[in-house]
Design a protein around this motif. Structure first.
Motif, PDB file in Angstrom:
ATOM      1  N   ASN A  84       0.798  -1.228   0.000  1.00  0.00           N
ATOM      2  CA  ASN A  84       0.000   0.000   0.000  1.00  0.00           C
ATOM      3  C   ASN A  84       0.830   1.279   0.000  1.00  0.00           C
ATOM      4  O   ASN A  84       0.312   2.360   0.292  1.00  0.00           O
ATOM      5  CB  ASN A  84      -0.964   0.022   1.190  1.00  0.00           C
ATOM      6  CG  ASN A  84      -1.945  -1.134   1.143  1.00  0.00           C
ATOM      7  OD1 ASN A  84      -2.603  -1.350   0.126  1.00  0.00           O
ATOM      8  ND2 ASN A  84      -2.031  -1.889   2.227  1.00  0.00           N
ATOM      9  N   ALA A  85       2.111   1.175  -0.317  1.00  0.00           N
ATOM     10  CA  ALA A  85       2.915   2.383  -0.479  1.00  0.00           C
ATOM     11  C   ALA A  85       2.509   3.071  -1.787  1.00  0.00           C
ATOM     12  O   ALA A  85       2.082   2.426  -2.749  1.00  0.00           O
ATOM     13  CB  ALA A  85       4.392   2.039  -0.504  1.00  0.00           C
ATOM     14  N   TYR A  86       2.655   4.409  -1.797  1.00  0.00           N
ATOM     15  CA  TYR A  86       2.371   5.183  -3.014  1.00  0.00           C
ATOM     16  C   TYR A  86       3.651   5.888  -3.443  1.00  0.00           C
ATOM     17  O   TYR A  86       4.236   6.661  -2.681  1.00  0.00           O
ATOM     18  CB  TYR A  86       1.275   6.212  -2.774  1.00  0.00           C
ATOM     19  CG  TYR A  86       1.049   7.112  -3.975  1.00  0.00           C
ATOM     20  CD1 TYR A  86       0.321   6.663  -5.075  1.00  0.00           C
ATOM     21  CD2 TYR A  86       1.588   8.395  -4.015  1.00  0.00           C
ATOM     22  CE1 TYR A  86       0.130   7.475  -6.185  1.00  0.00           C
ATOM     23  CE2 TYR A  86       1.413   9.219  -5.118  1.00  0.00           C
ATOM     24  CZ  TYR A  86       0.692   8.753  -6.200  1.00  0.00           C
ATOM     25  OH  TYR A  86       0.498   9.556  -7.307  1.00  0.00           O
ATOM     26  N   ILE A  87       4.074   5.618  -4.670  1.00  0.00           N
ATOM     27  CA  ILE A  87       5.271   6.219  -5.251  1.00  0.00           C
ATOM     28  C   ILE A  87       4.817   7.024  -6.464  1.00  0.00           C
ATOM     29  O   ILE A  87       4.412   6.471  -7.476  1.00  0.00           O
ATOM     30  CB  ILE A  87       6.301   5.153  -5.669  1.00  0.00           C
ATOM     31  CG1 ILE A  87       6.524   4.127  -4.542  1.00  0.00           C
ATOM     32  CG2 ILE A  87       7.601   5.809  -6.098  1.00  0.00           C
ATOM     33  CD1 ILE A  87       7.085   4.704  -3.277  1.00  0.00           C
ATOM     34  N   VAL A 133       3.690   4.072   3.153  1.00  0.00           N
ATOM     35  CA  VAL A 133       4.463   5.298   2.952  1.00  0.00           C
ATOM     36  C   VAL A 133       3.946   6.001   1.699  1.00  0.00           C
ATOM     37  O   VAL A 133       3.577   5.357   0.721  1.00  0.00           O
ATOM     38  CB  VAL A 133       5.963   4.979   2.820  1.00  0.00           C
ATOM     39  CG1 VAL A 133       6.751   6.174   2.301  1.00  0.00           C
ATOM     40  CG2 VAL A 133       6.516   4.514   4.160  1.00  0.00           C
ATOM     41  N   THR A 134       3.957   7.344   1.729  1.00  0.00           N
ATOM     42  CA  THR A 134       3.556   8.139   0.574  1.00  0.00           C
ATOM     43  C   THR A 134       4.712   9.026   0.136  1.00  0.00           C
ATOM     44  O   THR A 134       5.222   9.826   0.927  1.00  0.00           O
ATOM     45  CB  THR A 134       2.344   9.018   0.905  1.00  0.00           C
ATOM     46  OG1 THR A 134       1.232   8.189   1.250  1.00  0.00           O
ATOM     47  CG2 THR A 134       1.959   9.890  -0.287  1.00  0.00           C
ATOM     48  N   LEU A 135       5.113   8.874  -1.128  1.00  0.00           N
ATOM     49  CA  LEU A 135       6.118   9.740  -1.742  1.00  0.00           C
ATOM     50  C   LEU A 135       5.461  10.425  -2.929  1.00  0.00           C
ATOM     51  O   LEU A 135       5.155   9.769  -3.936  1.00  0.00           O
ATOM     52  CB  LEU A 135       7.337   8.935  -2.205  1.00  0.00           C
ATOM     53  CG  LEU A 135       8.012   8.014  -1.167  1.00  0.00           C
ATOM     54  CD1 LEU A 135       9.187   7.281  -1.809  1.00  0.00           C
ATOM     55  CD2 LEU A 135       8.475   8.806   0.040  1.00  0.00           C
ATOM     56  N   LEU A 136       5.241  11.720  -2.828  1.00  0.00           N
ATOM     57  CA  LEU A 136       4.529  12.434  -3.886  1.00  0.00           C
ATOM     58  C   LEU A 136       5.482  12.880  -4.992  1.00  0.00           C
ATOM     59  O   LEU A 136       6.674  12.614  -4.959  1.00  0.00           O
ATOM     60  CB  LEU A 136       3.761  13.604  -3.284  1.00  0.00           C
ATOM     61  CG  LEU A 136       2.618  13.198  -2.333  1.00  0.00           C
ATOM     62  CD1 LEU A 136       1.910  14.422  -1.788  1.00  0.00           C
ATOM     63  CD2 LEU A 136       1.626  12.269  -3.015  1.00  0.00           C
TER      64      LEU A 136
END
Length: 329
Positions: A124-127, A143-146
């Motif tokens: 469920n991490a967003y890259i 983790v979220t990396l925008l």
């Protein structure tokens, strides 16, 4: 279970053995609660008094220790027991959480993102678009990396952390759970027609190498340019770093402390727990701000400041002594 003999431990520390013990060791522990099979530490002479009643068979001690270990007990003398303790803790450290697959099937990774060799991305991490991960980066679940974030090699980002758009984190960093990197700075201006008008925060955050950010800490993006943390900075849990602040190398901020906007810290500055630093303040190299202090003006390099408002430590201690005498009259 990992077990080591006295000789095994000393082979790592390369210290001087005093006394002897045939005990095998399974873990490190503090003096008061240690068992016979556990290693303890005496990093300050004031703790020597606890050795007599401790069950520990082995202690790592500074070279100036003034007591003897006793029967079937031993000391390993080293230059710095605290640094030696780091080596022992690393020796007994359990394995970190494991990834069964390098890239979890539920991770959302934009097609434009670049993921370096041997990097791992959890569930469920967003890259986001145009994110760049170096080699051996570990991204834990959620983790979220925008957009356009860059992460240097060997950096670890723990669950729940958010790194917002255009922010940059160096190599060998640790970002602990639920930290926020690059949220909007706190900027509003009164307006007769609209109440409080939000000031757009169009800058970013730049974090150097070997930086550690504690759980639930916030590093806000700059209003115009960048909020900057230099190499080697260590930030505790629940710390606030305001927009456009600039930290030099190897600064330390303890829990619940905070920098308002546009604060500048030199190299090696130490901010104690719950200390507050006013906006547009400059604190020089090597200065120390005591826990709970409130800084309202610039601090010269090397000064130690305590109190609320903060004054030089010697002055504050004199003031407190006078107040104490007055209270007893």
């Amino acid at each position: 279970m990992k077990t080591y003999t006295l000789q095994d431990i000393n082979a790592i520390l390369n210290g001087t053995i005093v006394g002897n013990t045939d005990q095998n060791f399974t873990a490190p522990e503090q003096l008061e609660t240690a068992k016979k099979s556990e290693i303890s530490f005496i990093g300050n002479k004031k703790y020597e008094k606890f050795w007599k009643n401790s069950l520990a068979s082995l202690a790592i001690v500074n070279e100036d220790v003034s007591i003897e270990p006793g029967e079937n007990r031993a000391f390993i003398k080293v230059n710095n027991a605290d640094l030696a303790m780091c080596q022992i803790l690393d020796l007994f450290a359990p394995d970190l959480p494991k990834f069964h697959t390098e890239i979890h099937k539920t991770a959302c990774i934009d097609e434009t993102a670049i993921v370096g060799k041997n990097s791992k991305i959890g569930a469920n991490a967003y890259i986001g678009p145009n994110v760049v991960l170096g080699e051996n980066v570990t991204i834990y679940p959620n983790v979220t990396l925008l957009d356009e974030v860059t992460i240097g090699s060997n950096t670890v980002i723990w669950p729940g952390a958010v790194v917002r758009e255009r922010c940059h984190i160096g190599s060998n960093c640790i970002i602990h759970p639920n930290a926020s990197i690059g949220a909007d700075g706190f900027g509003f201006r009164p307006c007769p027609e609209r109440g409080l008008v939000k000031i757009p925060q169009i800058g970013n955050v730049i974090i150097g190498n070997n930086v550690e950010i504690g759980a639930n800490s916030c590093v806000d993006r700059g209003k115009f340019s960048s909020t900057i943390l230099g190499d080697g900075c260590k930030i505790d849990n629940l710390v606030q770093i305001g927009h456009n602040s600039k930290l030099g190398k190897f600064c330390i901020m303890a829990g619940n402390s905070g920098l308002a906007g546009s604060v500048t810290l030199g190299n090696g500055v130490i901010i104690g727990g719950s200390a507050s630093i006013k906006d547009h303040t400059t604190i020089g190299d090597g200065a120390i701000v005591g826990a709970g202090s409130g800084v309202t003006g610039d601090i010269s390099a090397g000064k130690t400041m305590i109190g609320y408002p903060a004054v030089e430590a010697r002055t504050a201690l004199k003031q407190w002594a006078i107040l104490k005498r007055m209270a007893t009259q």
